[in-house]
Design an enzyme around this catalytic site. Structure first.
Site, PDB file in Angstrom:
ATOM      1  N   ARG A 351      29.207   7.063  22.313  1.00 39.21           N
ATOM      2  CA  ARG A 351      28.217   6.451  21.420  1.00 39.21           C
ATOM      3  C   ARG A 351      27.982   7.416  20.277  1.00 39.21           C
ATOM      4  O   ARG A 351      28.260   8.611  20.397  1.00 39.21           O
ATOM      5  CB  ARG A 351      26.912   6.161  22.161  1.00 39.21           C
ATOM      6  CG  ARG A 351      26.236   7.389  22.752  1.00 39.21           C
ATOM      7  CD  ARG A 351      25.070   7.002  23.634  1.00 39.21           C
ATOM      8  NE  ARG A 351      24.488   8.158  24.316  1.00 39.21           N
ATOM      9  CZ  ARG A 351      23.634   8.080  25.324  1.00 39.21           C
ATOM     10  NH1 ARG A 351      23.259   6.917  25.773  1.00 39.21           N
ATOM     11  NH2 ARG A 351      23.145   9.180  25.879  1.00 39.21           N
ATOM     12  N   ARG A 573      -6.193  11.283  -6.992  1.00 36.68           N
ATOM     13  CA  ARG A 573      -7.518  10.837  -6.546  1.00 36.68           C
ATOM     14  C   ARG A 573      -8.570  11.802  -7.087  1.00 36.68           C
ATOM     15  O   ARG A 573      -8.673  12.938  -6.629  1.00 36.68           O
ATOM     16  CB  ARG A 573      -7.590  10.801  -5.020  1.00 36.68           C
ATOM     17  CG  ARG A 573      -6.485  10.023  -4.339  1.00 36.68           C
ATOM     18  CD  ARG A 573      -6.563  10.233  -2.829  1.00 36.68           C
ATOM     19  NE  ARG A 573      -5.437   9.715  -2.105  1.00 36.68           N
ATOM     20  CZ  ARG A 573      -4.296  10.371  -1.873  1.00 36.68           C
ATOM     21  NH1 ARG A 573      -4.123  11.588  -2.365  1.00 36.68           N
ATOM     22  NH2 ARG A 573      -3.338   9.821  -1.169  1.00 36.68           N
ATOM     23  N   ARG A 629      -6.524   7.914 -10.831  1.00 38.25           N
ATOM     24  CA  ARG A 629      -7.419   6.848 -10.360  1.00 38.25           C
ATOM     25  C   ARG A 629      -8.858   7.280 -10.574  1.00 38.25           C
ATOM     26  O   ARG A 629      -9.266   8.364 -10.133  1.00 38.25           O
ATOM     27  CB  ARG A 629      -7.173   6.561  -8.872  1.00 38.25           C
ATOM     28  CG  ARG A 629      -8.038   5.418  -8.335  1.00 38.25           C
ATOM     29  CD  ARG A 629      -7.782   5.164  -6.860  1.00 38.25           C
ATOM     30  NE  ARG A 629      -8.351   6.222  -6.024  1.00 38.25           N
ATOM     31  CZ  ARG A 629      -8.225   6.267  -4.699  1.00 38.25           C
ATOM     32  NH1 ARG A 629      -7.524   5.334  -4.073  1.00 38.25           N
ATOM     33  NH2 ARG A 629      -8.770   7.235  -3.997  1.00 38.25           N
ATOM     34  N   GLU A 758      -5.273  -4.123  -4.894  1.00 39.70           N
ATOM     35  CA  GLU A 758      -5.541  -3.820  -3.491  1.00 39.70           C
ATOM     36  C   GLU A 758      -6.467  -4.838  -2.839  1.00 39.70           C
ATOM     37  O   GLU A 758      -6.791  -4.731  -1.650  1.00 39.70           O
ATOM     38  CB  GLU A 758      -6.120  -2.404  -3.360  1.00 39.70           C
ATOM     39  CG  GLU A 758      -7.245  -2.105  -4.318  1.00 39.70           C
ATOM     40  CD  GLU A 758      -7.588  -0.621  -4.402  1.00 39.70           C
ATOM     41  OE1 GLU A 758      -7.361   0.102  -3.421  1.00 39.70           O
ATOM     42  OE2 GLU A 758      -8.084  -0.199  -5.466  1.00 39.70           O
ATOM     43  N   SER A 777      -0.461  -0.912  -9.909  1.00 47.43           N
ATOM     44  CA  SER A 777      -0.091  -0.061  -8.787  1.00 47.43           C
ATOM     45  C   SER A 777      -0.688  -0.697  -7.532  1.00 47.43           C
ATOM     46  O   SER A 777      -1.901  -0.901  -7.462  1.00 47.43           O
ATOM     47  CB  SER A 777      -0.634   1.360  -8.969  1.00 47.43           C
ATOM     48  OG  SER A 777      -0.270   2.163  -7.870  1.00 47.43           O
ATOM     49  N   GLY A 779      -2.142  -0.781  -4.138  1.00 42.78           N
ATOM     50  CA  GLY A 779      -2.779   0.083  -3.148  1.00 42.78           C
ATOM     51  C   GLY A 779      -2.680  -0.595  -1.790  1.00 42.78           C
ATOM     52  O   GLY A 779      -3.587  -1.322  -1.374  1.00 42.78           O
ATOM     53  N   THR A 780      -1.565  -0.374  -1.101  1.00 37.97           N
ATOM     54  CA  THR A 780      -1.271  -1.172   0.093  1.00 37.97           C
ATOM     55  C   THR A 780      -2.096  -0.775   1.314  1.00 37.97           C
ATOM     56  O   THR A 780      -2.123  -1.525   2.295  1.00 37.97           O
ATOM     57  CB  THR A 780       0.230  -1.110   0.434  1.00 37.97           C
ATOM     58  OG1 THR A 780       0.645   0.259   0.470  1.00 37.97           O
ATOM     59  CG2 THR A 780       1.036  -1.864  -0.598  1.00 37.97           C
ATOM     60  N   ASN A 781      -2.794   0.367   1.280  1.00 35.15           N
ATOM     61  CA  ASN A 781      -3.695   0.683   2.395  1.00 35.15           C
ATOM     62  C   ASN A 781      -4.817  -0.352   2.463  1.00 35.15           C
ATOM     63  O   ASN A 781      -5.047  -0.997   3.489  1.00 35.15           O
ATOM     64  CB  ASN A 781      -4.300   2.080   2.227  1.00 35.15           C
ATOM     65  CG  ASN A 781      -3.251   3.176   2.286  1.00 35.15           C
ATOM     66  OD1 ASN A 781      -2.139   2.955   2.722  1.00 35.15           O
ATOM     67  ND2 ASN A 781      -3.615   4.359   1.833  1.00 35.15           N
ATOM     68  N   ASP A 782      -5.529  -0.506   1.350  1.00 33.60           N
ATOM     69  CA  ASP A 782      -6.622  -1.484   1.306  1.00 33.60           C
ATOM     70  C   ASP A 782      -6.096  -2.918   1.319  1.00 33.60           C
ATOM     71  O   ASP A 782      -6.719  -3.804   1.906  1.00 33.60           O
ATOM     72  CB  ASP A 782      -7.488  -1.261   0.063  1.00 33.60           C
ATOM     73  CG  ASP A 782      -8.600  -0.253   0.319  1.00 33.60           C
ATOM     74  OD1 ASP A 782      -9.002  -0.106   1.488  1.00 33.60           O
ATOM     75  OD2 ASP A 782      -9.067   0.388  -0.635  1.00 33.60           O
TER      76      ASP A 782
END
Length: 887
Positions: A351, A573, A629, A758, A777, A779-782
């Site tokens: 393998r 930030r 930001r 977001e 942009s 903001g994929t966290n929120d």
């Protein structure tokens, strides 16, 4: 568990595929159906390697078995019996024969390698009469009895759930009775007694006799392998390694060959190149007079494969020829299992070998140099996430160290922690925030969660190809194996080594690159990256089209990210700047102010701090964009919550403690993540935005005066409506113009103003939002939090159950949910560019450093991803992989 859909359909499925000299029905491309092991056994047979014949039951059959409530599909056992008959014809042996018995191994084999996580049974087909037949056939009754006792033990443990320690206790009793220490020293009479003892253990624990029918043994073993697909250790391994979407495991039934027939027999595991360093040298181990499980289980410490030259030079030469043939055929490093039976070599498995991140980089670059693969293939050969291993600290060679023992350097890296003696303890203590080393005599698949949780693994037995070593290397986790001087007392929770005792509260350091085990905490230092690493990064940049920026809030972070190849800052930030030193006091003064004039007075004190920070960052990122930001978190996060700290703050500001307490109470929100934060703060307190924009513009002008090419971008967070952005963009542009005039700056000052997408509504109305934005942009966290309705601070109360039951395939905060959240991203890009062609779009959540999420970003036609500094190389490689795979 969420049941997988049955794969049943109108076509009649072929349940079993044969491989052997008479016919071979599979090939290496059929790994999804035959599993990696089954596909490769067929492939090796077809290219003429010495592979014992057998057959593979498909992964589809496993899926159908599980979807039917652990019942075999109607035609399965009939197909198995037909293939047993073919196997008997090819080998000239018969199941259960008293003169020439057929014995087989039964092994799992999923499409993705899961070393040691599922079940194996060896020597299947032995019963009382077949044992006598094997003794006559081999002329070695001791060997036959040893094989039989192994089957009873393994079948009892794996198939019937009889705890191994019951068998081990009998073995110890009989060895003591015969006055021997090593397993191999027990003679024929002792083994005969051991077989009888094992049968009694089996009957007592299962309430039935050991089955004498080979077909009954086979049926139960196939069932056990299928069931092991959903064993807790296998589920945990798939979760840890994010293995999803597979039907199940295949079952490989293969003619047994024996490495335990005497001193002219043996077994081993080898890699065609060193899986720890990537060096092009044969790397492996073997044991004389042993079966394969003895090497992998780590119960005995084997010899390096190079020693085989002295023991059996012709076999070693043949093995080296096969090593070269396999690597050229597969064009990748191979992990090989082999057995020598009476001086004849057999290959039992190949393998693609698991390797460390450093080894993967070296091997990929070397194979391009050797013209085995091209640059694009080399990029795909290095798992992007594994680059993280190259960026982690190692022990400082100048640091003082007290070496207690030296074992085998099984998996490189530096690990420092307190000792944990069980997997459960390691898991619990790590979850509580403690750094622990898992210490075991040898690890087993049941230890997998503790192994993953621990910062490093230390074993007193086992070799470089033992379970602990293979699994640790796959994860890039430091591991030292076979440190035989260490005595481990699990009951007392302590180890004894070099005349000293160490317990659960003692700190030990292990160096997986040298095998050293050291007392206390040894200092570490940052890694120096190899020329091969730089070469791989150059190839990545050559083929990727997606930009890679970093999330950085300080000049130090920005500098580190530039060294790793970041092309700007995608998220700076500003709130982090307010927590440093005396700044937090001024920030609190501003928040506690009860009128605009007082707030502006405090903000005036903050302005120089902000300006200085931006000058430092712009200088570091000269010539590259810096997306700043504006203030995002709710104001209560900056104020102390306990009475003592509130009283101290009041004293420093010369106000009453009651005023501080009242303001904290006023700012309290039931759900602050959906409360007064982001752009809402700027609407309520426009003076905060004005101060921040002023600092950005003044810093830009100061840099330009010194010929520094500063390129700021102002990002307004948490927009939900176009009107919010329209209002705040106007205030931003007015402030830019005012500062420019006040500073009498006559040159061009191009500062784009954009927003974070977001909130789902912003994505749904992105065409309207785009009218007022120079860039988006995501903001994929929120965005993930609000789309799922999950609080990311509380998700761990239920997420583990969702992952275990496969309600979710992955943690959506670690890897972007392409189906749901991804739709909003795609919609936002399409609507935004529909209104404003060429609108720059990027992503700045944690997903920007996740390889699977980066592949989505490439497909969604984003312009860039932004991630933490240490993940920049990962993002560069993942972006290149996405571009190469798309073509």
């Amino acid at each position: 568990m969420a049941k997988r859909k049955s794969t049943s359909n109108a076509r009649k499925k072929k349940r079993v595929y044969y491989f052997g000299a008479t016919r071979t029905e599979g090939r290496k491309e059929m790994r999804l159906l035959l599993g990696g092991k089954g596909a490769n056994l067929a492939e090796m047979t077809s290219i003429g390697l010495p592979v014992p014949p057998g057959f593979t039951i498909t992964t589809e059959t496993c899926a159908d078995y599980n979807s039917a409530g652990q019942k075999f599909p109607a035609d399965t056992l009939a197909a198995v019996k037909r293939n047993v008959a073919i196997l008997e014809k090819e080998t000239g042996k018969r199941f259960g024969s008293s003169s020439n018995p057929l014995l087989v191994s039964v092994r799992s084999g999923a499409a993705v390698s899961m070393p040691g996580m599922m079940d194996t049974v060896l020597n299947l087909g032995l019963n009382d009469s077949a044992c006598e037949g094997l003794a006559k056939l081999s002329g070695n009754r001791r060997f036959a009895l040893d094989a039989y006792r192994r089957l009873i033990n393994m079948f009892g443990d794996v198939v019937m759930g009889v705890d191994h320690h019951y068998f081990e206790a009998e073995f110890d009793r009989i060895k003591k009775k015969h006055g021997v220490v090593e397993d191999t020293e027990l003679g024929e009479e002792g083994l005969s007694q051991l077989v009888d003892a094992y049968k009694k253990v089996y009957k007592k624990q299962t309430r039935e006799n050991f089955p004498q029918s080979p077909i009954a043994q086979l049926e139960k073993s196939i069932r056990a392998v299928f069931d092991s697909w959903n064993a807790s250790r296998a589920i945990a391994y798939r979760q840890i390694n994010e293995i999803t979407g597979l039907l199940g495991t295949a079952v490989n039934v293969q003619t047994m060959v024996f490495g335990n027939m005497g001193d002219d027999s043996g077994t081993g595991v080898a890699f065609t190149r060193d899986p720890s360093t990537g060096k092009n040298q044969f790397y492996g181990e073997f044991l004389v007079n042993a079966q394969g499980e003895d090497v992998v289980a780590g119960i005995r410490t084997p010899q390096p494969v190079v020693e085989m030259k002295k023991w059996m030079p012709q076999v070693h030469k043949k093995l080296m020829q096969i090593k070269t043939k396999l690597e050229k055929h597969y064009r990748d490093v191979q992990d090989i299992e082999f057995t020598i039976e009476k001086s004849k070599l057999f290959i039992l498995q190949t393998r693609n070998g698991k390797r460390t991140g450093a080894a993967a980089v070296k091997i990929a670059c070397d194979m391009v140099k050797e013209k085995l693969i091209n640059q694009k293939t080399a990029l795909l050969r290095v798992p992007a996430g594994d680059l993280n291993q190259l960026l982690l600290p190692s022990f400082d060679p100048k640091a003082a160290r007290k070496v207690l023992s030296t074992g085998l350097p099984a998996s490189p890296g530096a690990a420092v922690g307190n000792l944990a003696f069980t997997a459960e303890d390691a898991t619990e203590r790590t979850a509580a925030g403690e750094s622990v080393l898992l210490v075991r005599k040898e690890t087993s698949p049941e230890d997998v969660e503790g192994m993953h949780a621990a910062c490093g693994i230390l074993t007193s037995t086992g070799g470089m190809t033992s379970h602990a070593a293979v699994v640790a290397r796959g994860w890039g986790k430091p591991c030292v194996c076979g440190a035989g001087e260490i005595q481990i007392d699990e009951k007392k929770q302590q180890i004894t080594v070099a005349g000293q005792k160490f317990g659960a509260k003692d700190t030990v350091s292990i160096d997986g690159s040298t095998g050293e085990v050291m007392a206390g905490s040894v200092a570490t230092h940052s890694p120096s990256l190899s020329g091969d690493f730089s070469k791989l990064m150059r190839w990545s940049d050559k083929y990727r089209t997606l930009g890679v920026r970093t999330n950085a809030d300080t000049p130090g972070d920005a500098k580190r990210a530039r060294q790793f190849g970041a092309e700007g800052i995608g998220l700076c930030r500003t709130e982090h700047m307010f927590f440093e030193g005396d700044r937090i006091l001024v920030m609190r003064e501003m928040i506690l102010a009860d009128n605009e004039a007082a707030r502006r007075k405090a903000l005036k004190k903050l302005l120089p701090f902000q300006r200085k920070d931006f000058v430092g960052i712009f200088n570091t990122m000269k010539g590259f964009p810096v997306t700043v930001r504006l203030l995002d978190p709710p104001l209560h996060e900056f104020l102390p919550q306990d009475t003592k700290s509130q009283t101290e703050l009041a004293k420093r500001l010369g106000i009453k403690a009651a005023e501080v307490k009242l303001r904290v109470e006023q700012l309290h929100e039931m759900n602050p993540m959906l409360g007064h934060r982001g752009c809402r703060l700027a609407v309520t307190y426009p003076e905060i935005l004005e101060m921040q924009v002023t600092a950005i513009v003044e810093a830009t002008i100061a840099c330009k005066k010194k010929k520094v090419d500063a390129r700021p971008e102002i990002m307004i967070p948490l927009i939900g409506t176009a009107a919010e952005l329209e209002t705040l963009r106007q205030l931003t542009t007015e402030t830019i113009a005012r500062v420019k005039a006040a500073k009498k700056h006559s040159g061009k000052l191009d500062i784009p103003v954009g927003t974070m997408i977001e909130i789902p509504r912003a994505a749904l109305t992105a065409d309207r939002v785009a009218e007022h934005a120079d860039f988006f942009s995501f903001g994929t966290n929120d965005l993930t939090q609000m789309t799922f309705g999950y609080s990311r601070d509380d998700v761990n109360t239920f997420l583990p159950d969702y992952l275990k039951q496969e309600i979710l395939e992955r943690d959506p905060f670690q890897s972007l949910d392409a189906i749901g959240v991804g739709q909003l991203v795609q919609m936002g890009v399409a609507k935004g560019r529909g209104k404003k062609p060429g609108l720059k779009c990027g992503i700045c959540g944690e997903h920007g450093g996740d390889p699977a999420s980066i592949a989505f970003c490439y497909a969604a036609k984003l312009d860039y991803v932004s991630c933490s500094p240490f993940r920049v190389p990962i993002a560069r490689l993942a972006a290149a992989q996405a571009a190469v795979q798309s073509k």
